[in-house]
Enzyme design. Structure first.
Site, short mmCIF file in Angstrom:
data_model
loop_
_atom_site.label_atom_id
_atom_site.label_comp_id
_atom_site.label_asym_id
_atom_site.label_seq_id
_atom_site.Cartn_x
_atom_site.Cartn_y
_atom_site.Cartn_z
N GLY A 39 -18.15 5.52 5.11
CA GLY A 39 -17.26 6.63 4.86
C GLY A 39 -15.83 6.19 4.65
N GLY A 44 -13.01 1.78 -4.53
CA GLY A 44 -14.00 0.70 -4.50
C GLY A 44 -15.40 1.24 -4.31
CG HIS A 45 -16.49 3.14 -0.63
ND1 HIS A 45 -15.29 3.34 0.02
CD2 HIS A 45 -17.22 2.32 0.18
CE1 HIS A 45 -15.30 2.69 1.17
NE2 HIS A 45 -16.45 2.05 1.29
CD GLN A 69 -20.76 -2.52 10.34
OE1 GLN A 69 -21.90 -2.27 9.92
NE2 GLN A 69 -19.72 -2.63 9.52
N GLY A 164 -19.77 -4.31 -2.61
CA GLY A 164 -18.52 -4.75 -3.19
C GLY A 164 -18.23 -6.22 -2.90
CD GLN A 165 -16.44 -10.94 -6.51
OE1 GLN A 165 -15.68 -10.27 -7.22
NE2 GLN A 165 -16.94 -12.09 -6.89
NE ARG A 204 -11.74 -1.99 10.67
CZ ARG A 204 -13.03 -2.30 10.53
NH1 ARG A 204 -13.47 -2.75 9.37
NH2 ARG A 204 -13.88 -2.14 11.53
#
Length: 291
Positions: A39, A44-45, A69, A164-165, A204
């Site tokens: 979320g 990017g998402h 995690q 994503g890279q 973040r």
């Protein structure tokens, strides 16, 4: 089945309802693409969702903040949760067919705590790819990632998955996981999406104060000075990384001198073999991963 219709997008809040949808996709002969997320979605998402819709007739997205995690001293409780905004962004994109919103008890039936020594249940580790780089300072992180990814793969059973890279080590861990556990799916890695000033988009980033945000571009600048050295045919580790260390040290001194209320601490600067992720002294023909 618990679901609600939002335009042509269905929202599933439990595993049986999501599996019913997946069976319907099989009946309709549709390839399913899957993007797992925690979320707080950004471009990017969304770029991965667009990529999924180009390759597949149906796209599923999961939103789940995965406790496994996070270490006990990390930011599980304050990790940004922006579900209404996330759903609005996905709806506006208009290419996602299913959003999966599992609860913690769905994913971890025996419960979950962040202290690994107290965890019960089944967990997955990708040995040899998880202890270095990011894993050196977050030793349980990739165990949690691998575990939740396996669970979500089993639930959704996608044909194609998209990551994503930006999280390069995570991509390598998951690529090996798919191979080793014989998951019948193809993995795709989308390019890192950046802000105009080069900072990689990240959920973040919203933790950053305006002053921190200005300094955060140091990460991108550091990568670029190494890239510039590489493009000048420099291949030895010391010569490649020295400009980055110098840049970081100078910026750290500047932040301290300005009394900005925070400091810069380098976690790691890593140059590894692209296959085994071991730190290298010289970049060979097969290239390397800088992070």
């Amino acid at each position: 089945m618990r679901s609600s219709i939002l335009k042509n997008m269905q929202i599933f809040e439990n595993i049986p309802s999501l599996r019913n949808w997946r069976r319907q996709m099989v009946k309709e002969g549709k390839l399913v693409g899957f993007i797992p997320t925690m979320g707080c979605l950004h471009e990017g998402h969304l770029s991965l969702m667009k990529q999924g819709s180009e390759l597949c007739q149906a796209v599923a997205v999961s939103i789940f903040v995965n406790p496994a995690q996070f270490a006990p001293n990390e930011d599980l409780d304050k990790y940004p949760r922006t579900l209404s905004d996330d759903l609005a962004k996905i709806t506006a994109l208009n290419n996602v067919d299913a959003v999966f919103l599992p609860k913690v008890e769905d994913i971890y039936p025996t419960g979950i705590v962040t202290d690994v020594d107290k965890q019960l249940g089944t967990f997955v580790e990708v040995k040899g790819k998880s202890h270095q780089m990011e894993g050196a300072t977050r030793p349980t992180f990739f165990r949690g990632v691998a575990t939740v990814v396996v669970k979500l793969f089993n639930i959704v059973q996608p044909d194609h998955v998209f990551f994503g890279q930006k999280d390069v080590q995570q991509c390598i861990v998951i690529k090996n996981l798919i191979r080793d556990l014989h998951f019948p799916m193809e993995m795709h890695v989308g390019s890192t999406v950046r802000e105009e000033d080069g900072l990689a988009m990240s959920s973040r980033n919203r933790y950053l104060t305006p002053e921190m945000r200005k300094v955060a571009t140091l990460l991108y600048q550091s990568l670029n000075v190494v890239k510039s050295a590489f493009e000048q045919n420099i291949r030895d580790r010391r010569s490649l990384l020295s400009p980055a260390y110098e840049l970081i040290e100078n910026k750290s001194k500047y932040v301290n001198d300005q009394n900005l209320g925070f400091s810069i601490k380098l976690d790691y600067l890593s140059l590894v073999d692209s296959i085994n992720l071991q730190e290298i002294d010289e970049v060979g023909e097969s290239g390397a991963i800088l992070s």
